[in-house]
Design an enzyme around this catalytic site. Structure first.
Site, PDB file in Angstrom:
ATOM      1  N   ARG A  75       0.842  -1.198   0.000  1.00 40.26           N
ATOM      2  CA  ARG A  75       0.000   0.000   0.000  1.00 40.26           C
ATOM      3  C   ARG A  75       0.874   1.243   0.000  1.00 40.26           C
ATOM      4  O   ARG A  75       2.087   1.176   0.188  1.00 40.26           O
ATOM      5  CB  ARG A  75      -0.914   0.008   1.226  1.00 40.26           C
ATOM      6  CG  ARG A  75      -0.151   0.041   2.532  1.00 40.26           C
ATOM      7  CD  ARG A  75      -1.030   0.433   3.700  1.00 40.26           C
ATOM      8  NE  ARG A  75      -0.320   0.286   4.971  1.00 40.26           N
ATOM      9  CZ  ARG A  75       0.549   1.146   5.470  1.00 40.26           C
ATOM     10  NH1 ARG A  75       0.873   2.239   4.774  1.00 40.26           N
ATOM     11  NH2 ARG A  75       1.127   0.929   6.634  1.00 40.26           N
ATOM     12  N   GLY A  76       0.227   2.400  -0.137  1.00 39.96           N
ATOM     13  CA  GLY A  76       0.952   3.645  -0.005  1.00 39.96           C
ATOM     14  C   GLY A  76       1.199   3.980   1.460  1.00 39.96           C
ATOM     15  O   GLY A  76       0.634   3.380   2.367  1.00 39.96           O
ATOM     16  N   VAL A  79       4.320   3.736   8.151  1.00 43.50           N
ATOM     17  CA  VAL A  79       3.950   2.706   9.118  1.00 43.50           C
ATOM     18  C   VAL A  79       2.663   3.080   9.851  1.00 43.50           C
ATOM     19  O   VAL A  79       2.407   4.250  10.135  1.00 43.50           O
ATOM     20  CB  VAL A  79       5.089   2.470  10.140  1.00 43.50           C
ATOM     21  CG1 VAL A  79       5.356   3.703  10.988  1.00 43.50           C
ATOM     22  CG2 VAL A  79       4.803   1.256  11.017  1.00 43.50           C
ATOM     23  N   THR A  80       1.848   2.082  10.152  1.00 46.91           N
ATOM     24  CA  THR A  80       0.665   2.279  10.969  1.00 46.91           C
ATOM     25  C   THR A  80       0.450   1.058  11.855  1.00 46.91           C
ATOM     26  O   THR A  80       1.093   0.026  11.682  1.00 46.91           O
ATOM     27  CB  THR A  80      -0.586   2.562  10.107  1.00 46.91           C
ATOM     28  OG1 THR A  80      -1.623   3.102  10.943  1.00 46.91           O
ATOM     29  CG2 THR A  80      -1.094   1.308   9.421  1.00 46.91           C
ATOM     30  N   ILE A 171      -5.331   6.080   6.328  1.00 53.46           N
ATOM     31  CA  ILE A 171      -5.715   5.546   5.027  1.00 53.46           C
ATOM     32  C   ILE A 171      -4.449   5.255   4.226  1.00 53.46           C
ATOM     33  O   ILE A 171      -3.532   6.082   4.157  1.00 53.46           O
ATOM     34  CB  ILE A 171      -6.602   6.541   4.252  1.00 53.46           C
ATOM     35  CG1 ILE A 171      -7.951   6.687   4.969  1.00 53.46           C
ATOM     36  CG2 ILE A 171      -6.810   6.094   2.804  1.00 53.46           C
ATOM     37  CD1 ILE A 171      -8.871   7.725   4.367  1.00 53.46           C
ATOM     38  N   GLY A 172      -4.409   4.066   3.644  1.00 49.94           N
ATOM     39  CA  GLY A 172      -3.321   3.689   2.747  1.00 49.94           C
ATOM     40  C   GLY A 172      -3.854   2.697   1.735  1.00 49.94           C
ATOM     41  O   GLY A 172      -4.487   1.710   2.119  1.00 49.94           O
ATOM     42  N   ALA A 186      -8.303   2.567   8.451  1.00 52.66           N
ATOM     43  CA  ALA A 186      -8.279   2.032   9.816  1.00 52.66           C
ATOM     44  C   ALA A 186      -8.779   3.123  10.743  1.00 52.66           C
ATOM     45  O   ALA A 186      -8.122   4.161  10.900  1.00 52.66           O
ATOM     46  CB  ALA A 186      -6.871   1.591  10.191  1.00 52.66           C
ATOM     47  N   CYS A 202       2.606   6.847  10.611  1.00 53.13           N
ATOM     48  CA  CYS A 202       2.659   7.466   9.278  1.00 53.13           C
ATOM     49  C   CYS A 202       3.910   8.318   9.091  1.00 53.13           C
ATOM     50  O   CYS A 202       3.975   9.146   8.175  1.00 53.13           O
ATOM     51  CB  CYS A 202       1.408   8.292   8.994  1.00 53.13           C
ATOM     52  SG  CYS A 202      -0.123   7.355   9.125  1.00 53.13           S
TER      53      CYS A 202
END
Length: 246
Positions: A75-76, A79-80, A171-172, A186, A202
């Site tokens: 994904r774009g 880190v999350t 969001i990614g 999320a 992020c």
């Protein structure tokens, strides 16, 4: 257009990632309708394509002690964190007439509309992806509201973060060669927020994160949050919502 909804409950990250690939391939050839996966993950850190390993703050020993898995994904973003109490949504849609950035903005609009119906004002910030709560609203975060994250120190509570907005949803996404989306959003409903201490979310060090449970004296139930997210998704993307079971 009809959108199938699959509510998967608590699912490990790897199986959910493989399921996205499987369903996206079917959507690309027309054997599956557009689908939205709703789920929660066990404690997980994921790094996107722009991920920086320096934004992982916990040692391997601490990750093991806390039961956190780490994944580098397609994904774009950076880190999350994902964990129980966080509503994760993976829309698998074929984009028609909408660019990548426009799609991300629409996901933000979905969550903003859903949160508004739950009684929380939120919005977008220019140049930053995700959904944000302004500082004066984030200041509702009080120690007595942090009953689900006792290890989190008061200095991490957005009420003490120099009047900056707090992120409530990350969001990614990925859009593949067939124009089918993967990954998604999320939303922090009631996760253990101290797990965010293990990363620089992020890659943004100077903005806090927050959850619904930290703002509301009586937090919304997860089912209520799902219901409003689905309602907003149908409106923003002009789709008919069709929950199914598997």
């Amino acid at each position: 257009m009809e959108l199938q909804i699959l509510d998967l409950g608590l699912v490990d990250y790897e199986p959910a990632w493989r399921l996205q690939d499987e369903y996206a391939a079917q959507i690309a050839v027309g054997t599956r309708p557009p689908t939205l996966l709703l789920l929660e993950h066990p404690h997980t850190f994921t790094f996107g394509r722009r991920g920086n390993a320096e934004n992982l703050l916990w040692s391997p020993e601490e990750l093991t002690r806390r039961g956190v898995s780490v994944h580098w994904v397609d994904r774009g973003g950076d880190v999350t964190y994902h964990g129980p109490g966080q509503l994760v949504g993976y829309p698998l849609l074929r984009l028609v007439g909408t660019d990548h950035v426009g799609y991300v903005r629409n996901l933000e609009k979905v969550l903003i509309a859903a949160l508004a119906r739950l009684g929380l004002a939120s919005g977008q910030i220019s140049g930053k992806t995700g959904v944000w709560v302004q500082a004066e609203i984030a200041s509702r975060c009080k120690p007595e509201n942090r009953h689900t994250c006792p290890e989190r120190t008061p200095s991490r509570c957005p009420s003490g973060s120099a009047g900056k907005p707090a992120k409530i949803a990350a969001i990614g996404v990925k859009v593949d060669a067939n124009g089918v989306t993967r990954h998604g959003f999320a939303l922090n409903v009631n996760p253990q927020m101290d797990y965010f201490d293990g990363i620089i979310p992020c890659g943004i060090a100077d903005y806090p994160v927050i959850s619904l449970a930290e703002i509301f004296p009586a937090q919304p139930e997860m089912d209520s949050v799902k219901r409003e997210v689905l309602r907003a998704f149908g409106e923003v993307f002009a789709v008919e919502i069709r929950p199914i079971s598997i």
